[in-house]
Write a protein that holds these residues in place. Structure first.
Motif, PDB file in Angstrom:
ATOM      1  N   ALA A   1       0.851  -1.191   0.000  1.00 57.89           N
ATOM      2  CA  ALA A   1       0.000   0.000   0.000  1.00 57.89           C
ATOM      3  C   ALA A   1       0.888   1.244   0.000  1.00 57.89           C
ATOM      4  CB  ALA A   1      -0.905   0.001   1.228  1.00 57.89           C
ATOM      5  N   LYS A   2       0.480   2.296  -0.743  1.00 59.22           N
ATOM      6  CA  LYS A   2       1.320   3.487  -0.883  1.00 59.22           C
ATOM      7  C   LYS A   2       0.554   4.770  -0.582  1.00 59.22           C
ATOM      8  CE  LYS A   2       4.857   1.937  -4.147  1.00 59.22           C
ATOM      9  NZ  LYS A   2       5.613   2.270  -5.381  1.00 59.22           N
ATOM     10  N   VAL A   3       1.285   5.720   0.016  1.00 59.49           N
ATOM     11  CA  VAL A   3       0.808   7.081   0.218  1.00 59.49           C
ATOM     12  C   VAL A   3       1.935   8.010  -0.197  1.00 59.49           C
ATOM     13  CG1 VAL A   3       0.146   8.813   1.923  1.00 59.49           C
ATOM     14  CG2 VAL A   3      -0.817   6.522   2.067  1.00 59.49           C
ATOM     15  N   GLU A   4       1.607   9.082  -0.930  1.00 60.20           N
ATOM     16  CA  GLU A   4       2.649   9.970  -1.435  1.00 60.20           C
ATOM     17  C   GLU A   4       2.302  11.428  -1.179  1.00 60.20           C
ATOM     18  OE1 GLU A   4       5.122  10.908  -5.573  1.00 60.20           O
ATOM     19  OE2 GLU A   4       3.349   9.622  -5.616  1.00 60.20           O
TER      20      GLU A   4
ATOM     21  N   VAL B   1       7.850  12.812  -0.011  1.00 62.53           N
ATOM     22  CA  VAL B   1       7.996  11.479   0.573  1.00 62.53           C
ATOM     23  C   VAL B   1       6.988  10.515  -0.039  1.00 62.53           C
ATOM     24  CG1 VAL B   1       6.463  12.101   2.500  1.00 62.53           C
ATOM     25  CG2 VAL B   1       8.022  10.153   2.732  1.00 62.53           C
ATOM     26  N   THR B   2       7.456   9.299  -0.314  1.00 68.71           N
ATOM     27  CA  THR B   2       6.590   8.192  -0.706  1.00 68.71           C
ATOM     28  C   THR B   2       6.695   7.122   0.366  1.00 68.71           C
ATOM     29  OG1 THR B   2       6.893   8.621  -3.068  1.00 68.71           O
ATOM     30  CG2 THR B   2       6.085   6.446  -2.452  1.00 68.71           C
ATOM     31  N   ILE B   3       5.555   6.691   0.878  1.00 70.44           N
ATOM     32  CA  ILE B   3       5.512   5.706   1.955  1.00 70.44           C
ATOM     33  C   ILE B   3       4.874   4.432   1.423  1.00 70.44           C
ATOM     34  CG2 ILE B   3       4.633   5.193   4.258  1.00 70.44           C
ATOM     35  CD1 ILE B   3       4.432   8.234   4.725  1.00 70.44           C
ATOM     36  N   THR B   4       5.601   3.326   1.511  1.00 69.48           N
ATOM     37  CA  THR B   4       5.068   2.021   1.138  1.00 69.48           C
ATOM     38  C   THR B   4       4.996   1.160   2.389  1.00 69.48           C
ATOM     39  OG1 THR B   4       6.109   2.183  -1.041  1.00 69.48           O
ATOM     40  CG2 THR B   4       5.324   0.018  -0.369  1.00 69.48           C
ATOM     41  N   ALA B   5       3.824   0.573   2.633  1.00 67.23           N
ATOM     42  CA  ALA B   5       3.622  -0.245   3.826  1.00 67.23           C
ATOM     43  C   ALA B   5       3.376  -1.700   3.454  1.00 67.23           C
ATOM     44  CB  ALA B   5       2.439   0.287   4.633  1.00 67.23           C
ATOM     45  N   ASN B   6       3.816  -2.582   4.339  1.00 66.75           N
ATOM     46  CA  ASN B   6       3.569  -4.017   4.207  1.00 66.75           C
ATOM     47  C   ASN B   6       4.114  -4.581   2.894  1.00 66.75           C
ATOM     48  OD1 ASN B   6       2.610  -6.507   5.121  1.00 66.75           O
ATOM     49  ND2 ASN B   6       0.598  -6.239   4.179  1.00 66.75           N
ATOM     50  N   GLU B   7       5.374  -4.264   2.612  1.00 65.74           N
ATOM     51  CA  GLU B   7       6.041  -4.889   1.461  1.00 65.74           C
ATOM     52  C   GLU B   7       6.228  -6.376   1.750  1.00 65.74           C
ATOM     53  OE1 GLU B   7       8.891  -1.608  -0.751  1.00 65.74           O
ATOM     54  OE2 GLU B   7       9.749  -2.842   0.825  1.00 65.74           O
TER      55      GLU B   7
ATOM     56  N   ALA C   1       7.920  -3.699   6.945  1.00 59.66           N
ATOM     57  CA  ALA C   1       6.746  -2.989   7.445  1.00 59.66           C
ATOM     58  C   ALA C   1       6.589  -1.629   6.775  1.00 59.66           C
ATOM     59  CB  ALA C   1       6.824  -2.831   8.958  1.00 59.66           C
ATOM     60  N   LEU C   2       7.669  -0.847   6.721  1.00 60.95           N
ATOM     61  CA  LEU C   2       7.631   0.483   6.096  1.00 60.95           C
ATOM     62  C   LEU C   2       8.854   0.682   5.224  1.00 60.95           C
ATOM     63  CD1 LEU C   2       6.493   3.282   8.611  1.00 60.95           C
ATOM     64  CD2 LEU C   2       5.313   2.484   6.557  1.00 60.95           C
ATOM     65  N   HIS C   3       8.620   1.263   4.051  1.00 62.62           N
ATOM     66  CA  HIS C   3       9.710   1.667   3.169  1.00 62.62           C
ATOM     67  C   HIS C   3       9.454   3.111   2.779  1.00 62.62           C
ATOM     68  CE1 HIS C   3      11.942   1.144  -0.933  1.00 62.62           C
ATOM     69  NE2 HIS C   3      12.600   1.907  -0.091  1.00 62.62           N
ATOM     70  N   LEU C   4      10.370   3.996   3.166  1.00 60.77           N
ATOM     71  CA  LEU C   4      10.225   5.422   2.886  1.00 60.77           C
ATOM     72  C   LEU C   4      11.215   5.845   1.822  1.00 60.77           C
ATOM     73  CD1 LEU C   4      10.142   6.850   6.550  1.00 60.77           C
ATOM     74  CD2 LEU C   4       8.238   5.922   5.217  1.00 60.77           C
ATOM     75  N   ASN C   5      10.749   6.679   0.886  1.00 62.26           N
ATOM     76  CA  ASN C   5      11.643   7.347  -0.046  1.00 62.26           C
ATOM     77  C   ASN C   5      11.449   8.847   0.139  1.00 62.26           C
ATOM     78  OD1 ASN C   5      12.089   8.747  -2.896  1.00 62.26           O
ATOM     79  ND2 ASN C   5      13.384   6.924  -2.817  1.00 62.26           N
TER      80      ASN C   5
END
Length: 307
Positions: free
Chosen positions: A235-238, A243-249, A262-266
Motif C-alpha cells: 500500500a502506498k501514500v505519497e 515522501v513516498t511511503i510504502t507499507a507491508n512490502e 513494514a515500512l519503506h520510505l523514499n
C-alpha cells in the motif's frame, strides 16, 4: 590451542564381565545446519545510493534457535534519525522486528549555512501566516508570489549542498503547487526544524513461514496523520516530491525465504529507509550430535579361559 583429553584405562580398554566382553562403537561429530535461516533487522538507510545504515540491529538464526537484539535511541546512527527503540527476533520459521518512537528528517538541513537557514525561516513564516485563511487547494493568487520566493530559497539550498553527502537539489525542483495548504505548512515546519518529515509511533513486521503481516500506529508525515492500509501488500501514500511511503512490502525471495518490510520510505527521491524487516526461512540439521546418538548395543562374545 589444542585440547588434550585424558582417558582412564580400564583393563586394557577392554572390560570383561562374567566371561563376556562388551564392545561399543560410538559415532560422533557436531551438528551442522542446512537450509536458509530466518532473520530480522530494524533499520536500513541509503542516501544517494550510498549505504548509511546497514541493517541495524540485525539477527540471524543460523541453527533455528531464537536470537534477539535491540537498539535504544537511533540518534548516534545518522543525523536524519532521532529517538526510537528497535527490537528484533528470529527463530526457525518465524521472525519479527518492532520499531517504536522513531523520528525521520531531524537533521535534513543541519549542514546549511546560518544565513540560508534564516532566509528559509523568514519565507516559511510568511507562507504559514498567509495559509491560515485558505482551504485546499492552495490559492495561487494569494500564495503564488510567496511560493516563488520559497522556490528561490530552496534553489539556494540546492547550491549550498552541491557535492555534499546529502545533495538537496530536489528541493529546488519541488512543484510546491501540488501540495495542499496543510502539506505546505508541514513542509515549512520541517525546513525550519520544527517537525520531522515522518514520525513513526509503532511499526511492526512479522512473518511465519510464507505469510506475514504489518502493524502501524501513530504514523505522521509533515506533521499530518497518515492512514495507510496494511491489510494488503504494498500500500502506498505519497506527498508529491517530498515522501513516498510504502507499507507491508511482501517479497517471496528466490532462495525460498519470505520477507516482510513494514515500512519503506523514499524521501526527496534519493533517501531510502526501510523500517522493521522480518525474513522467514527454515534450517535443518544433517548430522546428529553425540548426545543425540542412539545408545550403543552391546556385542557379546565368549572369551576362552585357559590355565
Amino acid at each position: 590451542m589444542k585440547i588434550k583429553r585424558h582417558l582412564a584405562p580400564v583393563a586394557g580398554a577392554l572390560l570383561l564381565v562374567t566371561g563376556a566382553a562388551s564392545v561399543a562403537l560410538l559415532g560422533g561429530g557436531s551438528a551442522t545446519a542446512a537450509g536458509n535461516p530466518s532473520s530480522a533487522f530494524g533499520l536500513e538507510l541509503t542516501i544517494a545510493d550510498n549505504t548509511a545504515i546497514d541493517k541495524l540491529p540485525s539477527v540471524v538464526s543460523t541453527n533455528g534457535t531464537e536470537v534477539t537484539d535491540e537498539l535504544i535511541d537511533t540518534d548516534t546512527l545518522n543525523p536524519l534519525l532521532s529517538g526510537g527503540v528497535v527490537q528484533v527476533k528470529a527463530k526457525n520459521g518465524n521472525a519479527s522486528a518492532n520499531v517504536t518512537g522513531l523520528g525521520v528528517g531531524d537533521g535534513l538541513l543541519s549542514q546549511l549555512p546560518p544565513d540560508v537557514k534564516s532566509q528559509l525561516d523568514n519565507v516559511c513564516k510568511t507562507i504559514v501566516d498567509a495559509l491560515g485563511p485558505l482551504t485546499d487547494p492552495i490559492n495561487q493568487q494569494v500564495v503564488g508570489p510567496l511560493l516563488t520566493q520559497l522556490n528561490g530559497v530552496l534553489k539556494t539550498i540546492s547550491d549550498a549542498t552541491d557535492g555534499s553527502p546529502l545533495n538537496l537539489s530536489l528541493l529546488g525542483a519541488l512543484d510546491l503547487g501540488n501540495l495542499t495548504s496543510l502539506q505546505l505548512n508541514g513542509l515549512c515546519d520541517v525546513l525550519a526544524g520544527r517537525t520531522k518529515i515522518v514520525n513513526a509511533g509503532t511499526v511492526i513486521a512479522e512473518c511465519t513461514g510464507d505469510t506475514g503481516k504489518t502493524t502501524i500506529a501513530d504514523l505522521k508525515a509533515l506533521g499530518l496523520p497518515v492512514n495507510i492500509p496494511v491489510t494488503e501488500p504494498n500500500a502506498k501514500v505519497e506527498i508529491p516530491g517530498v515522501v513516498t511511503i510504502t507499507a507491508n512490502e511482501q517479497i517471496a525471495n528466490a532462495d525460498g525465504t519470505f520477507t516482510v518490510n513494514a515500512l519503506h520510505l523514499n524521501l526527496l527521491g534519493q533517501i531510502d529507509l526501510t523500517i522493521a524487516s522480518a525474513t522467514c526461512g527454515e534450517v535443518t540439521t544433517d548430522r546428529e550430535s553425540p548426545s543425540e546418538a542412539p545408545s550403543p548395543t552391546p556385542v557379546e562374545s565368549h572369551v576362552p579361559v585357559t590355565g
